[in-house]
Write a protein that holds these residues in place. Structure first.
Motif, PDB file in Angstrom:
ATOM      1  N   CYS A 154       0.852  -1.184   0.000  1.00  0.00           N
ATOM      2  CA  CYS A 154       0.000   0.000   0.000  1.00  0.00           C
ATOM      3  C   CYS A 154       0.885   1.230   0.000  1.00  0.00           C
ATOM      4  CB  CYS A 154      -0.936   0.012   1.214  1.00  0.00           C
ATOM      5  SG  CYS A 154      -0.123   0.488   2.772  1.00  0.00           S
ATOM      6  N   THR A 155       0.292   2.381  -0.276  1.00  0.00           N
ATOM      7  CA  THR A 155       0.974   3.660  -0.130  1.00  0.00           C
ATOM      8  C   THR A 155       0.146   4.503   0.836  1.00  0.00           C
ATOM      9  OG1 THR A 155      -0.201   4.840  -1.884  1.00  0.00           O
ATOM     10  CG2 THR A 155       1.704   3.511  -2.542  1.00  0.00           C
ATOM     11  N   SER A 156       0.652   5.667   1.182  1.00  0.00           N
ATOM     12  CA  SER A 156      -0.119   6.540   2.076  1.00  0.00           C
ATOM     13  C   SER A 156      -1.396   7.018   1.394  1.00  0.00           C
ATOM     14  CB  SER A 156       0.735   7.739   2.509  1.00  0.00           C
ATOM     15  OG  SER A 156       1.189   8.471   1.388  1.00  0.00           O
ATOM     16  N   GLY A 157      -1.386   7.035   0.058  1.00  0.00           N
ATOM     17  CA  GLY A 157      -2.551   7.507  -0.677  1.00  0.00           C
ATOM     18  C   GLY A 157      -3.654   6.478  -0.840  1.00  0.00           C
ATOM     19  N   ASN A 158      -3.309   5.193  -0.754  1.00  0.00           N
ATOM     20  CA  ASN A 158      -4.345   4.167  -0.974  1.00  0.00           C
ATOM     21  C   ASN A 158      -4.467   3.183   0.185  1.00  0.00           C
ATOM     22  OD1 ASN A 158      -2.208   2.361  -1.187  1.00  0.00           O
ATOM     23  ND2 ASN A 158      -2.449   1.990  -3.376  1.00  0.00           N
ATOM     24  N   ALA A 159      -3.855   3.489   1.327  1.00  0.00           N
ATOM     25  CA  ALA A 159      -3.801   2.536   2.443  1.00  0.00           C
ATOM     26  C   ALA A 159      -5.187   2.099   2.907  1.00  0.00           C
ATOM     27  CB  ALA A 159      -3.016   3.142   3.603  1.00  0.00           C
ATOM     28  N   LYS A 160      -6.111   3.043   3.095  1.00  0.00           N
ATOM     29  CA  LYS A 160      -7.456   2.692   3.546  1.00  0.00           C
ATOM     30  C   LYS A 160      -8.150   1.791   2.524  1.00  0.00           C
ATOM     31  CE  LYS A 160     -11.864   4.806   4.994  1.00  0.00           C
ATOM     32  NZ  LYS A 160     -12.735   4.345   3.883  1.00  0.00           N
ATOM     33  N   LYS A 161      -8.010   2.128   1.260  1.00  0.00           N
ATOM     34  CA  LYS A 161      -8.617   1.323   0.198  1.00  0.00           C
ATOM     35  C   LYS A 161      -8.078  -0.103   0.223  1.00  0.00           C
ATOM     36  CE  LYS A 161      -8.684   0.858  -4.840  1.00  0.00           C
ATOM     37  NZ  LYS A 161      -8.188   1.413  -6.122  1.00  0.00           N
ATOM     38  N   ILE A 162      -6.770  -0.249   0.388  1.00  0.00           N
ATOM     39  CA  ILE A 162      -6.163  -1.582   0.403  1.00  0.00           C
ATOM     40  C   ILE A 162      -6.632  -2.364   1.625  1.00  0.00           C
ATOM     41  CG2 ILE A 162      -3.991  -2.859   0.576  1.00  0.00           C
ATOM     42  CD1 ILE A 162      -4.524  -1.581  -2.177  1.00  0.00           C
ATOM     43  N   VAL A 163      -6.669  -1.722   2.788  1.00  0.00           N
ATOM     44  CA  VAL A 163      -7.120  -2.386   4.011  1.00  0.00           C
ATOM     45  C   VAL A 163      -8.529  -2.953   3.824  1.00  0.00           C
ATOM     46  CG1 VAL A 163      -7.874  -1.950   6.385  1.00  0.00           C
ATOM     47  CG2 VAL A 163      -5.644  -1.127   5.624  1.00  0.00           C
ATOM     48  N   GLU A 164      -9.414  -2.146   3.266  1.00  0.00           N
ATOM     49  CA  GLU A 164     -10.806  -2.572   3.133  1.00  0.00           C
ATOM     50  C   GLU A 164     -11.027  -3.506   1.949  1.00  0.00           C
ATOM     51  OE1 GLU A 164     -12.906   1.153   3.111  1.00  0.00           O
ATOM     52  OE2 GLU A 164     -12.836   1.328   5.311  1.00  0.00           O
ATOM     53  N   SER A 165     -10.099  -3.504   0.986  1.00  0.00           N
ATOM     54  CA  SER A 165     -10.251  -4.366  -0.195  1.00  0.00           C
ATOM     55  C   SER A 165     -10.105  -5.839   0.141  1.00  0.00           C
ATOM     56  CB  SER A 165      -9.225  -3.983  -1.266  1.00  0.00           C
ATOM     57  OG  SER A 165      -7.910  -4.411  -0.900  1.00  0.00           O
ATOM     58  N   LEU A 166      -9.448  -6.158   1.256  1.00  0.00           N
ATOM     59  CA  LEU A 166      -9.189  -7.555   1.609  1.00  0.00           C
ATOM     60  C   LEU A 166     -10.423  -8.246   2.192  1.00  0.00           C
ATOM     61  CD1 LEU A 166      -5.602  -7.252   3.135  1.00  0.00           C
ATOM     62  CD2 LEU A 166      -6.268  -7.729   0.776  1.00  0.00           C
ATOM     63  N   GLY A 167     -11.397  -7.481   2.644  1.00  0.00           N
ATOM     64  CA  GLY A 167     -12.641  -8.057   3.137  1.00  0.00           C
ATOM     65  C   GLY A 167     -12.500  -8.903   4.382  1.00  0.00           C
ATOM     66  N   LEU A 179       1.011   5.720  10.286  1.00  0.00           N
ATOM     67  CA  LEU A 179       0.119   5.517   9.146  1.00  0.00           C
ATOM     68  C   LEU A 179      -0.962   4.501   9.509  1.00  0.00           C
ATOM     69  CD1 LEU A 179      -0.705   5.935   6.182  1.00  0.00           C
ATOM     70  CD2 LEU A 179       0.917   4.108   5.584  1.00  0.00           C
ATOM     71  N   ALA A 180      -0.560   3.410  10.148  1.00  0.00           N
ATOM     72  CA  ALA A 180      -1.515   2.364  10.544  1.00  0.00           C
ATOM     73  C   ALA A 180      -2.559   2.919  11.503  1.00  0.00           C
ATOM     74  CB  ALA A 180      -0.771   1.194  11.176  1.00  0.00           C
ATOM     75  N   ARG A 181      -2.110   3.698  12.460  1.00  0.00           N
ATOM     76  CA  ARG A 181      -3.039   4.256  13.450  1.00  0.00           C
ATOM     77  C   ARG A 181      -3.956   5.312  12.833  1.00  0.00           C
ATOM     78  NH1 ARG A 181       0.632   6.179  18.238  1.00  0.00           N
ATOM     79  NH2 ARG A 181      -1.356   7.151  18.863  1.00  0.00           N
ATOM     80  N   ASN A 182      -3.441   6.074  11.883  1.00  0.00           N
ATOM     81  CA  ASN A 182      -4.280   7.060  11.202  1.00  0.00           C
ATOM     82  C   ASN A 182      -5.334   6.383  10.333  1.00  0.00           C
ATOM     83  OD1 ASN A 182      -3.433   9.742  11.982  1.00  0.00           O
ATOM     84  ND2 ASN A 182      -1.482   9.336  10.972  1.00  0.00           N
ATOM     85  N   VAL A 183      -4.949   5.315   9.652  1.00  0.00           N
ATOM     86  CA  VAL A 183      -5.915   4.578   8.834  1.00  0.00           C
ATOM     87  C   VAL A 183      -6.945   3.901   9.732  1.00  0.00           C
ATOM     88  CG1 VAL A 183      -6.219   2.651   7.215  1.00  0.00           C
ATOM     89  CG2 VAL A 183      -4.301   4.224   6.929  1.00  0.00           C
ATOM     90  N   ALA A 184      -6.508   3.389  10.862  1.00  0.00           N
ATOM     91  CA  ALA A 184      -7.418   2.697  11.791  1.00  0.00           C
ATOM     92  C   ALA A 184      -8.555   3.610  12.241  1.00  0.00           C
ATOM     93  CB  ALA A 184      -6.644   2.173  12.998  1.00  0.00           C
ATOM     94  N   LYS A 185      -8.289   4.908  12.330  1.00  0.00           N
ATOM     95  CA  LYS A 185      -9.329   5.848  12.746  1.00  0.00           C
ATOM     96  C   LYS A 185     -10.411   6.014  11.683  1.00  0.00           C
ATOM     97  CE  LYS A 185      -6.789   9.417  13.448  1.00  0.00           C
ATOM     98  NZ  LYS A 185      -6.412  10.817  13.782  1.00  0.00           N
ATOM     99  N   ALA A 186     -10.077   5.639  10.433  1.00  0.00           N
ATOM    100  CA  ALA A 186     -10.997   5.875   9.319  1.00  0.00           C
ATOM    101  C   ALA A 186     -11.673   4.608   8.810  1.00  0.00           C
ATOM    102  CB  ALA A 186     -10.226   6.542   8.173  1.00  0.00           C
ATOM    103  N   THR A 187     -11.466   3.478   9.474  1.00  0.00           N
ATOM    104  CA  THR A 187     -12.042   2.219   9.010  1.00  0.00           C
ATOM    105  C   THR A 187     -12.497   1.371  10.190  1.00  0.00           C
ATOM    106  OG1 THR A 187     -11.612   0.204   7.708  1.00  0.00           O
ATOM    107  CG2 THR A 187      -9.771   1.097   8.971  1.00  0.00           C
ATOM    108  N   ASP A 188     -13.398   0.440   9.920  1.00  0.00           N
ATOM    109  CA  ASP A 188     -13.856  -0.484  10.958  1.00  0.00           C
ATOM    110  C   ASP A 188     -12.946  -1.701  11.077  1.00  0.00           C
ATOM    111  OD1 ASP A 188     -16.041   1.090  11.610  1.00  0.00           O
ATOM    112  OD2 ASP A 188     -17.319   0.160  10.082  1.00  0.00           O
ATOM    113  N   VAL A 189     -12.003  -1.828  10.159  1.00  0.00           N
ATOM    114  CA  VAL A 189     -11.076  -2.953  10.191  1.00  0.00           C
ATOM    115  C   VAL A 189     -10.071  -2.734  11.328  1.00  0.00           C
ATOM    116  CG1 VAL A 189      -9.336  -4.257   8.917  1.00  0.00           C
ATOM    117  CG2 VAL A 189     -11.314  -3.296   7.703  1.00  0.00           C
ATOM    118  N   THR A 190      -9.833  -3.771  12.114  1.00  0.00           N
ATOM    119  CA  THR A 190      -8.827  -3.701  13.181  1.00  0.00           C
ATOM    120  C   THR A 190      -7.436  -3.808  12.561  1.00  0.00           C
ATOM    121  OG1 THR A 190     -10.322  -4.695  14.792  1.00  0.00           O
ATOM    122  CG2 THR A 190      -7.961  -4.779  15.288  1.00  0.00           C
TER     123      THR A 190
END
Length: 326
Positions: A154-167, A179-190
């Protein structure tokens, strides 16, 4: 088209630099740039430059510029025989992974990355043992061997998309903890993070923002997601370097503070002369190792070619391809 855009950017740079570069230095710089351009034509070479490169490189000799994701995507489209990566080593590796038949050079082999150095392939294997069955997402700011041991990049620009793409309900994200902690705030994925940090972004604090807010109350503050979460939360916007540049196009702002590597502000100041960029940033010592002189030497002497073990390359390429296809 690329050459026309490059010439235009070079003209802007020389116009902008008249206020601080002596005429003699501008003449010497122009001669060096012309020599690099000549060698590129003779050798069918292109220069890919990250947004953190200095204006002398970013606005003059580079053919393709952007953040890590943009460079990864554009690397696949390159028609040249030679790629010179004006950035750090993991970026040159990524260009080689996506262009195995091409020759890839990096002007300085010591241009590393604190994030890339914070984790090894052995660490990734240990994580697999500790968290069996949980997918491992690796930031592009890693070595080819770490990418090879991971499931997807992933990159900083698509990290959330990649996290959620795995289902899946839970993922491991390495190596940037912030980066991980910032993305965690924006998604329901742990998200299970790793304790890696960028030596530039980790130095930015909440106290810095409070002070800048007091001194420049009208300024818009933009933070890179490699900054600590408490910092990004105080900013007006958080995003990758490409998203920061897009912000300039979409939002009207007279004063802007970029919480990222300082060359980014320098480059945008040339592209957006109507915006006052207030500096609160640090220079990356690894990015600063790339200069016009060693780019010229690379093209003159074909030095510092990037090589990757074929077994590692095949696995690492798969992780990058999964990202690009997600």
């Amino acid at each position: 088209m690329e050459m026309i855009m490059q010439v235009t950017r070079a003209e802007h740079y020389f116009d902008f630099s008249k206020s601080y570069l002596p005429k003699k230095e501008r003449i010497g710089l122009s001669q060096k740039i012309k020599r690099i351009q000549t060698l590129k034509r003779e050798k069918n070479a292109v220069i890919l430059a990250h947004n953190y490169q200095t204006p002398k490189i970013f606005h003059t000799v580079s053919d393709i510029v952007g953040d890590s994701l943009a460079l990864a995507r554009e690397a696949e489209k390159v028609q040249a025989d030679i790629i010179v990566l004006a950035g750090v080593h993991f970026m040159a590796e990524t260009a080689k992974l996506l262009n195995p038949e091409k020759t890839v050079f990096i002007p300085d082999l010591q241009a590393g990355c604190s994030l890339a150095e914070s984790i090894t392939a052995s660490d990734v294997e240990s994580l697999r043992i500790l968290y069996p069955g949980i997918p491992i997402i690796t930031y592009v700011n890693t070595s080819a061997s770490v990418k090879a041991a991971s499931d997807i990049c992933c990159t900083s620009g698509n990290a959330k998309k990649i996290v959620e793409s795995l289902g899946v309900p839970k993922v491991i994200m390495i190596p940037d903890e912030y980066l991980a902690r910032n993305v965690a705030k924006a998604t329901d994925v742990t998200i299970i993070p790793w304790k890696g940090h960028c030596q530039v972004h980790e130095r930015i604090t909440c106290e810095d923002i409070h002070r800048m807010r007091a001194d420049h109350p009208e300024a818009k503050i933009l933070a890179h997601p490699e900054c600590p979460p408490e910092v990004t939360q105080l900013a007006d916007f958080s995003g990758s370097t490409a998203e920061m540049a897009e912000f300039m196009d979409q939002k009207r702002a007279n004063d802007v503070i970029l919480l990222t590597e300082c060359s980014m502000s320098d480059n945008l100041a040339i592209s957006y002369p109507h915006i006052n960029f207030i500096r609160l940033c640090n220079l990356c010592p690894h990015m600063q190792r790339i200069t016009l002189d060693n780019i010229l030497d690379t093209l003159e002497y074909d030095q510092y070619e990037v090589h990757i073990d074929p077994i590692i390359a095949d696995k690492a390429r798969l992780s990058i391809k999964r990202m690009l296809n997600a």
